[in-house]
Enzyme design. Structure first.
Site: not given
Ligand SMILES: NC(=O)c1ccc[n+]([C@@H]2O[C@H](COP(=O)([O-])OP(=O)(O)OC[C@H]3O[C@@H](n4cnc5c(N)ncnc54)[C@H](O)[C@@H]3O)[C@@H](O)[C@H]2O)c1
Length: 256
Positions: A18, A59, A69, A160, A162-164, A193
């Site tokens: 990601g 650099g 994935v 979501y 459940a997965a997390k 975030i």
């Molecule tokens: N933003 C938040 O507040 C928040 C809160 C809780 C959890 N998260 C978790 O943090 C992680 C990053 O989230 P983010 O906010 O940066 O999201 P984002 O959508 O900006 O980035 C996620 C990235 O994952 C990639 N991706 C998605 N499916 C994929 C796959 N099958 N194979 C490979 N790459 C894949 C996407 O192309 C993207 O580049 C995630 O796991 C998300 O569930 C985010």
């Protein structure tokens, strides 16, 4: 981004899933700024390429790997490329993720399976593909990115959540299984975030806007990818060698 004292580890081979968006980008950039060699792995190959080029322009050392994935063969191919370019994988950060919103009774089996596949099975594939290198070296760092929704529950996103939650449990299981092998496994459950995922969720009306969200966060503002990256850099450092199986919330005090 500038290096941080005590965290530099010249050359450690780091795979960030990601890595083409959101906090994955910040993790790639901060790790590279601290001397790690970074593989930016993402289903968005063009995005991964742009992030890797940006790191090299400043650099750092980075390559892009396009892989879904959920596709084990693609993950194996990507790691073959990493080993050919950099050598064995030493650090894995799993940030790839997909969010979903739906009342529980309306979650289709297809939507359920898709969120489990990306958010949980994707972590399984990446860890299982990478960890043999760490076992062979007697040293490794794995950081999973889970979610605060696994800690406190989130209505309208049970698939979501459940997965997390399973990722948190998987992290603890891996930590115990590989502690004696010199590999630490920890999870960061973020909350609030500011990333493209969050902005898209807000634009679609699934989450409130920034000012409403900020009022619900004890520190009074949203977090950034850099906040996640700083915690990740620490957990991947030598200094964090006695920390494993832990849940390090980066959430502005939202979960205490
Ligand atoms: N933003 C938040 O507040 C928040 C809160 C809780 C959890 N998260 C978790 O943090 C992680 C990053 O989230 P983010 O906010 O940066 O999201 P984002 O959508 O900006 O980035 C996620 C990235 O994952 C990639 N991706 C998605 N499916 C994929 C796959 N099958 N194979 C490979 N790459 C894949 C996407 O192309 C993207 O580049 C995630 O796991 C998300 O569930 C985010």
């Amino acid at each position: 981004m500038t290096p941080r004292a005590g965290t530099a580890a010249p050359g450690r081979v780091t795979v960030v899933t990601g890595g083409a968006s959101g906090m994955g980008v910040s993790i790639c950039q901060l790790m590279a700024a601290n001397g790690y060699r970074v593989a930016v792995l993402d289903i968005d190959g063009g995005g991964a390429q742009r992030i890797a080029e940006g790191i090299r322009a400043r650099g750092g050392t980075a390559i892009a790997c396009e892989a879904d994935v959920t596709d084990r063969a693609a993950v194996d191919d990507a790691l073959r490329k990493v080993r050919a370019e950099f050598g064995p994988v030493e650090i894995l950060v799993t940030s790839a993720g997909l969010v979903g919103f739906s009342p529980f009774t309306e979650i289709s089996a297809q939507a359920w399976n898709r969120l489990i596949d990306v958010n949980l099975n994707g972590v399984f594939h990446c860890v299982q593909a990478a960890i043999p290198d760490m076992i062979a070296a007697g040293w490794g760092r794995i950081v999973t990115i889970s979610s605060s929704s696994a800690q406190r529950g989130s209505p309208g996103m049970v698939h979501y959540t459940a997965a997390k939650g399973a990722v948190v449990a998987m992290t603890k299981g891996l930590a115990r299984e590989y502690a004696a092998a010199g590999i630490t496994v920890n999870t960061i459950p973020p909350s609030g975030i500011d990333t493209p995922m969050q902005r898209q969720s807000q634009a679609a009306g699934h989450l409130p806007d920034d000012s409403v969200m900020a009022r619900a966060i004890p520190v009074g503002h949203l977090g950034t990818g850099e906040d996640i990256a700083a915690a990740c850099l620490f957990l991947c450092s030598e200094a964090a060698g006695y920390i494993t199986g832990q849940v390090l919330g980066v959430n502005g005090g939202s979960v205490i």
